[in-house]
Every structure is written in structure tokens, then in C-alpha cells.
Motif scaffolding. Structure first.
Motif, PDB file in Angstrom:
ATOM      1  N   LEU A 235       0.831  -1.840  -0.100  1.00  0.00           N
ATOM      2  CA  LEU A 235      -0.040  -0.007   0.118  1.00  0.00           C
ATOM      3  C   LEU A 235       1.298   1.687  -0.068  1.00  0.00           C
ATOM      4  N   THR A 236       0.199   2.786  -0.872  1.00  0.00           N
ATOM      5  CA  THR A 236       1.197   3.427  -0.705  1.00  0.00           C
ATOM      6  C   THR A 236      -0.183   4.466  -0.808  1.00  0.00           C
ATOM      7  N   GLY A 237       1.013   5.931  -0.309  1.00  0.00           N
ATOM      8  CA  GLY A 237      -0.060   6.785  -0.277  1.00  0.00           C
ATOM      9  C   GLY A 237      -0.944   7.427  -1.136  1.00  0.00           C
ATOM     10  N   ASP A 238      -0.192   6.669  -2.658  1.00  0.00           N
ATOM     11  CA  ASP A 238      -1.077   6.990  -3.733  1.00  0.00           C
ATOM     12  C   ASP A 238      -1.900   6.156  -3.958  1.00  0.00           C
ATOM     13  N   ASP A 239      -2.061   4.542  -3.668  1.00  0.00           N
ATOM     14  CA  ASP A 239      -3.415   4.319  -3.583  1.00  0.00           C
ATOM     15  C   ASP A 239      -4.341   4.778  -2.309  1.00  0.00           C
ATOM     16  N   LEU A 240      -3.962   5.511  -1.629  1.00  0.00           N
ATOM     17  CA  LEU A 240      -5.003   5.275  -0.720  1.00  0.00           C
ATOM     18  C   LEU A 240      -5.428   6.638  -0.867  1.00  0.00           C
ATOM     19  N   ALA A 241      -5.577   7.829  -1.672  1.00  0.00           N
ATOM     20  CA  ALA A 241      -5.017   8.878  -1.850  1.00  0.00           C
ATOM     21  C   ALA A 241      -6.473   8.732  -3.379  1.00  0.00           C
ATOM     22  N   ARG A 242      -6.559   7.810  -4.254  1.00  0.00           N
ATOM     23  CA  ARG A 242      -6.718   7.457  -5.756  1.00  0.00           C
ATOM     24  C   ARG A 242      -8.392   7.240  -4.647  1.00  0.00           C
ATOM     25  N   TRP A 243      -8.315   6.567  -3.941  1.00  0.00           N
ATOM     26  CA  TRP A 243      -9.511   5.655  -3.335  1.00  0.00           C
ATOM     27  C   TRP A 243     -11.162   6.356  -2.776  1.00  0.00           C
ATOM     28  N   THR A 244     -11.821   6.512  -3.276  1.00  0.00           N
ATOM     29  CA  THR A 244     -13.440   7.208  -2.702  1.00  0.00           C
ATOM     30  C   THR A 244     -14.146   6.147  -2.289  1.00  0.00           C
ATOM     31  N   ALA A 245     -14.807   5.791  -1.160  1.00  0.00           N
ATOM     32  CA  ALA A 245     -16.096   5.140  -1.015  1.00  0.00           C
ATOM     33  C   ALA A 245     -17.281   5.300  -2.192  1.00  0.00           C
ATOM     34  N   THR A 246     -18.424   4.501  -2.412  1.00  0.00           N
ATOM     35  CA  THR A 246     -19.379   4.915  -3.923  1.00  0.00           C
ATOM     36  C   THR A 246     -20.524   4.530  -3.392  1.00  0.00           C
ATOM     37  N   VAL A 247     -21.407   5.309  -3.995  1.00  0.00           N
ATOM     38  CA  VAL A 247     -22.774   4.830  -3.874  1.00  0.00           C
ATOM     39  C   VAL A 247     -23.567   4.003  -5.057  1.00  0.00           C
ATOM     40  N   GLU A 248     -24.131   3.268  -4.741  1.00  0.00           N
ATOM     41  CA  GLU A 248     -24.733   2.224  -6.054  1.00  0.00           C
ATOM     42  C   GLU A 248     -25.871   1.637  -5.861  1.00  0.00           C
ATOM     43  N   ASP A 249     -26.485   0.883  -6.821  1.00  0.00           N
ATOM     44  CA  ASP A 249     -28.421   0.418  -6.621  1.00  0.00           C
ATOM     45  C   ASP A 249     -27.418  -0.753  -6.226  1.00  0.00           C
ATOM     46  N   PRO A 250     -28.826  -1.512  -5.180  1.00  0.00           N
ATOM     47  CA  PRO A 250     -28.611  -3.125  -5.168  1.00  0.00           C
ATOM     48  C   PRO A 250     -29.233  -3.638  -6.438  1.00  0.00           C
TER      49      PRO A 250
END
Length: 610
Positions: A235-250
Motif C-alpha cells: 500500500l502507498t499513499g497514492d493508493d489511498l488518495a485514489r480511492w473513494t467510497a461509492t454509492v451504488e444501486d442494489p
């Protein structure tokens, strides 16, 4: 109403509701308390999938708080280290820690409380301590040697005074309290608005001081893991910075007037729906709840659905329309006979030919090969007593507080675990509802990052180190998680939020509960209390990916005549203690009432309301 796997979380959530917060505020506050109250089952470095109903939106949404594999995580990278499976512990198994992002996204979009208010209970318990449950003490005792010999940063937190904490004593994590306190301080310094403070805290976690500490720890330290070797992290700082939680349809399926909603096939959630699609062609009402015909039919349908999980699920293009279609399920349903199947039989949705991973070979067979099986595997923290041969009867566990029960972690001396996690459900006075299954980042997952007071998770162990599969390891992909909260509508209106810990068993125990309500006519608590059963026929999602073909585990409260008949039909039945399988909780909107129920097994789950 609030129901969860720990009374402190339920009480915390209820306290938020009493003070005017909504279901989303309550779930976030309770979720952070679970990290402190059940540190052997989840932690800040883990993940959380959430299903929710918003009265304002009038719809069900999925919040994906499941992090992804690092950019450096390729099959070649792992196999070049001599690995054929991702280790079950240590830094190589870490994905981006998604729980914080998932909770923050829900709080930001649907909540009303400020960051400082939802974190206050967790900060209090981390600073002042929580009661040490028997299971916490047992988990720490299991890995005491690992901590003292190889993971000293973990020993500093979990072995106060150099010894396993006593059951009933208080265990604090002041470093974690300070991490959350610093998040609040930085957020409040950055912005005066509620939403701005949440955004600032998220930035501090994924781009600021938390991300920096994680990246530094992975890059500059190396630790012994379940492979027996010493490895650093990817894991790197770039890995964390690129990710975001998302909202999806079930993903949805209609069943007997109910619409059941699950996550997408990046998790195992749709396997619940596949089981319902198969069962829709059987008359479970005529069979009778928990009769031999009933248990046999449900078990055989589970085997078929989970075989498809192995062949088709992952963070990929999954043919769900075909897998859930009636034509496909009619063909699959015909495979259910009077005798137990000992084969793993994935289907061919839309004519596509299934491909199974090269499972580890049977005991004594080192050749492996596609479809080969191995018994006695380890894995996530919940599933009961490992190491018995198929057909052997376990010692009755009884489910007493402090004693082992399924839904409890079984931890090896190297930190490998057979799956547990936490679960919580909330419904508020407005009708908003939440079902969430936080997990990962268990205290036994990997060494604590000393500046932060928590460790990284190990969800990457669910990837296959084999190219071309839906669940193959790929940079930026989500592992095919077992975490599987559930939501159901009745006659088109929101009705039931429910779920359980239990790794691969989650979508069996939850299904048994749901069927007990729909076909058995039981109320929520009766359905949770009913004798539970599950199959271990298919490969585990956890290191080292073993399976136990034909094995069915049942609680000893199940009618002995039913057990005998199941054995006559070829099932390898193992009888566990009378209150040993499952840790379900649920909340419901039922006419003019709100209802809730929680698991009595282990004397830890709690439902509360007013």
C-alpha cells in the motif's frame, strides 16, 4: 430500534436516536464503537458494506466501503515471492482501508450529526477502556506468541503489562483515541460546516497524516505472516488518495411478495438471491420448517449457488441477469435430487462455460489442480471448530458467554482466522433504515501501526493468484468479500434490515433466518433463535481456501430424526452445541410498529428501542 452484535454499540446507537439523530447518525456512531468493543472482529483498517433505505430518497442504496488492491499488487508480484495464495495475515494481504470512507460517505449524504459528535463515544471507550470479553481474551491468548516474538507493536497494545488481559478487566487503546481526536481537531480547524468537516476528515485519512503513517509503515517495515516468511507491504499513499467510497444501486430479486436487496457481485451478496431463485420452485411451506426435506433442499440449493459464486463472482463483468433468470434457475433446480451431492457444480449462464480456480488439493495431495479440494481450511474469524474430519461430532459449545460458539473467531497461532465480523441494524422514527456489516482490521490481522493505534486488514486474501478469473488479483480491484448486509421490502415498502457475521456462512445464516420468517411464520426473535444449520461444501474465501465437501453443520437442538435422515441421504452432518451457529440481528418496519431482535448466542448481541 437498534440491534447489533455488541450491547455497547446498540446502546450508543440508541443514545444518538434519543438525542435527535437519525438512523444514519446512529449507525455511524455505533459502527465506530464496534471497532473498540470488538477489536478482534473489526477495526479502523477494515471495510464496511452498507445497505440503507432513505425516506427522503424513497429508495434502497448500497454504500461500498470496500477498499481495493494496491497498484503494485499483481499476480506476478506475489507468485514471484513463491506464494500460491495471498497470506491470511500481514501486510501483503492489505487493501485500502475502506471503513472510514464508507461511514463518512453515509454520514455526509444522509446524516445530520457532526463528526465530533459521532466519534465521541468511540473516543471515550478507546481512551477509558471496554470490558474484555472472553472471546477477546481468547483471541489475544491465541496470538500471544506471535505478538511477543514477531509483532511487538501489537504486543504493546494488546498485552498490557506484558500479559493477556483478564476477562472482565478493561482494555483501552489510547493511541486510537488520539488518532480520532486529531481527526476531529484537523477537521474543525479546516472548516466550520458539518459537510466541510467530514470532507476534511476524509482528506486527513486518505491523503493526510493517517495515509502518511500507513504508507511509511508498509514501505519501511516487514513482518512475519501466515506464509511463515517476512514480508513488507504494498500500500502507498497514492493508493489511498485514489480511492473513494461509492454509492451504488442494489441487486434485487422478488420472492413471495418480498423484494430482497443485496450488494453487487464484488461481494457474495447475490448468492443469497441465487438461493432464493432456486428455492422459488420448491414448496417449502408444504415441507415444513426445519424438516429433513426442508434442510436438504435449502442445503442443496446453497451448494449450487455457491458453486456459481466461485466461478462467476468478482469485481468484474458478472452475468447476473442470467444467473438470476428463471430459465437458468429452472435448469439448475433440476440438479437437486433426493441424495446429497458431493460435487462442486457451477452452471453455464447464457451458455458461458464456467472456470473454477485451481483450489488447493485434498489432504496429502500436493498436486492441486482445477476443482481439487482440501478439507480443514482456516480463514476469517467466525466459523466454529476446525480440524475435525467430516462426520465427526463437535463438543457441545453451548454458546455461553466467554465460550466458543460459531459466530466466534477461531484463531490460529499465526493469526489466521475463520471468519467473524460485526453487524448492526437501525431504524428511526422517520422510517430510515440501515443494515451494515463492518469487518476486517482485526487485532490479529497484522501488526499495529504504532502512530495510529490500529492495524491494516487482510481482505486481499480473497483474491486468487491465477489470471483470468473474476476474482483474480488485479491492481485497483475489490476483493470478492464475504461481507453481506441484507435488506428486504414487503409489497414494495421497506420492511426488514438484517444480517450476521460469519464469513462464507453469512448468506446461509441470513437466508435461514429470512426463510423462517417468510415460510416458518416465526417472528424476528423466534427466527433468530431457531436451530441453525449451514453447508461447508464449497471453498472457503479465506486462507488457505480449503473446503469440506458434503459437510453440513447443525445445532444439536435440531430434531435428531432430521439429523438421521440427512445422514441417510448422504450429508456429512456435524452436530455443534445447542446455541452455537450464527450471530444475527434485525430491525423491521411492520405496520404501525418498529421491531428488533438480536442474537442470544454468546450473551453479547443486543436489541433496544422505544
Amino acid at each position: 430500534m437498534v440491534a447489533s452484535t455488541h450491547w455497547l454499540a446498540s446502546a450508543t446507537g440508541m443514545g444518538v436516536l434519543e438525542r435527535g439523530g437519525n438512523a444514519f447518525d446512529a449507525a455511524v456512531a455505533a459502527g465506530f464503537v464496534l471497532q473498540v468493543a470488538e477489536p478482534h472482529l473489526n477495526g479502523p483498517g477494515g471495510e464496511v458494506p452498507i445497505l440503507l433505505w432513505s425516506e427522503d430518497d424513497q429508495k434502497v442504496s448500497v454504500v461500498c466501503g470496500q477498499g481495493v488492491a494496491p497498484a503494485a499488487a499483481t499476480v506476478e508480484r506475489y507468485t514471484g515471492m513463491g506464494l500460491d495464495v495471498v497470506p491470511g495475515t500481514g501486510l501483503l494481504a492489505a487493501t485500502v482501508p475502506g471503513a472510514f470512507g464508507g461511514w463518512m460517505l453515509m454520514l455526509e449524504r444522509w446524516g445530520t450529526w457532526r463528526l465530533a459528535d459521532v466519534l465521541a463515544p468511540a473516543i471515550h471507550y478507546a481512551e477509558h477502556g471496554v470490558p474484555v470479553l472472553g472471546r477477546i481474551a481468547a483471541t489475544i491468548a491465541s496470538v500471544e506468541g506471535l505478538f511477543t516474538a514477531d509483532w511487538p507493536t501489537s504486543a504493546a497494545t494488546w498485552l498490557p503489562g506484558g500479559r493477556v488481559p483478564d476477562v472482565g478487566s478493561k482494555l483501552a487503546n489510547p493511541v486510537l483515541a488520539e488518532t480520532y481526536r486529531r481527526l476531529v481537531a484537523e477537521a474543525e480547524a479546516a472548516c466550520s460546516t458539518r459537510e466541510g468537516q467530514i470532507a476534511a476528515a476524509r482528506a486527513a485519512w486518505y491523503e493526510g497524516f493517517v495515509a502518511e503513517a500507513i504508507a511509511r509503515f508498509c514501505a519501511t517495515t516487514a513482518w512475519r505472516d501466515s506464509s511463515g516468511e517476512v514480508h513488507g507491504g504494498l500500500l502507498t499513499g497514492d493508493d489511498l488518495a485514489r480511492w473513494t467510497a461509492t454509492v451504488e444501486d442494489p441487486v434485487r430479486l422478488d420472492y413471495h411478495g418480498h423484494t430482497v436487496c443485496k450488494t453487487g457481485p464484488w461481494g457474495q451478496g447475490p448468492v443469497f438471491l441465487q438461493q432464493l431463485a432456486l428455492l422459488s420452485g420448491f414448496d417449502l411451506d408444504a415441507m415444513g420448517h426445519l424438516s429433513a426435506d426442508y434442510v436438504h433442499t435449502v442445503t442443496e440449493c446453497a451448494k449450487l449457488a455457491f458453486a456459481d459464486r466461485e466461478a462467476w463472482y468478482g469485481d468484474a463483468d458478472v452475468p447476473l441477469a442470467d444467473l438470476l433468470g428463471e430459465e437458468y434457475n429452472a435448469r439448475r433446480r433440476a440438479l437437486v435430487g433426493d441424495e446429497a451431492s458431493l460435487e462442486l457444480r457451477p452452471g453455464a449462464p447464457g451458455g458461458r462455460q464456467p472456470r473454477l480456480p485451481a483450489f488447493p488439493g485434498p489432504e496429502g495431495d500436493t498436486t492441486g489442480g482445477a476443482g481439487a479440494r482440501r478439507t480443514g481450511g482456516l480463514g476469517e474469524p467466525t466459523i466454529g471448530q476446525g480440524g475435525r474430519r467430516p462426520g465427526e461430532q463437535s463438543e457441545p459449545a453451548g454458546g455461553q458467554a466467554g465460550g466458543p460458539a460459531a459466530g466466534d473467531e477461531i484463531v490460529g497461532p499465526d493469526g489466521t482466522v475463520r471468519g467473524d465480523t460485526c453487524h448492526l441494524d437501525v431504524v428511526d422514527r422517520h422510517g430510515n433504515m440501515v443494515s451494515a456489516t463492518p469487518s476486517g482490521g482485526w487485532l490479529q490481522s497484522s501488526p499495529i501501526i504504532p502512530e495510529l493505534g490500529f492495524c491494516l486488514g487482510t481482505r486481499a486474501q480473497m483474491f486468487w493468484l491465477e489470471e483470468g478469473l473474476p476474482a483474480s488479483l488485479r491492481p485497483g480491484a475489490r476483493p470478492r468479500t464475504t461481507l453481506s448486509p441484507s435488506f428486504a421490502l414487503r409489497d414494495g415498502r421497506p420492511w426488514l434490515a438484517f444480517g450476521t457475521p460469519g464469513g462464507d456462512q453469512q448468506d446461509q445464516w441470513s437466508l435461514a433466518f429470512f426463510l423462517a420468517v417468510v415460510h416458518g411464520g416465526l417472528n424476528l426473535q423466534e427466527a433468530i433463535d431457531a436451530p441453525m444449520f449451514h453447508s461447508e461444501h464449497f471453498p472457503s474465501s479465506f486462507f488457505p481456501r480449503g473446503s469440506r465437501p458434503g459437510v453440513v453443520k447443525v445445532e444439536e437442538r435440531l430434531d435428531p430424526g432430521v439429523v438421521a435422515e440427512l445422514r441417510r441421504r448422504g450429508h456429512l452432518v456435524e452436530v455443534d452445541g445447542p446455541w452455537s451457529l450464527g450471530r444475527l440481528s434485525a430491525v423491521a418496519r411492520d405496520g404501525g410498529f418498529l421491531r428488533a431482535a438480536a442474537n442470544p448466542r454468546g450473551a453479547q448481541g443486543y436489541a433496544v428501542g422505544r
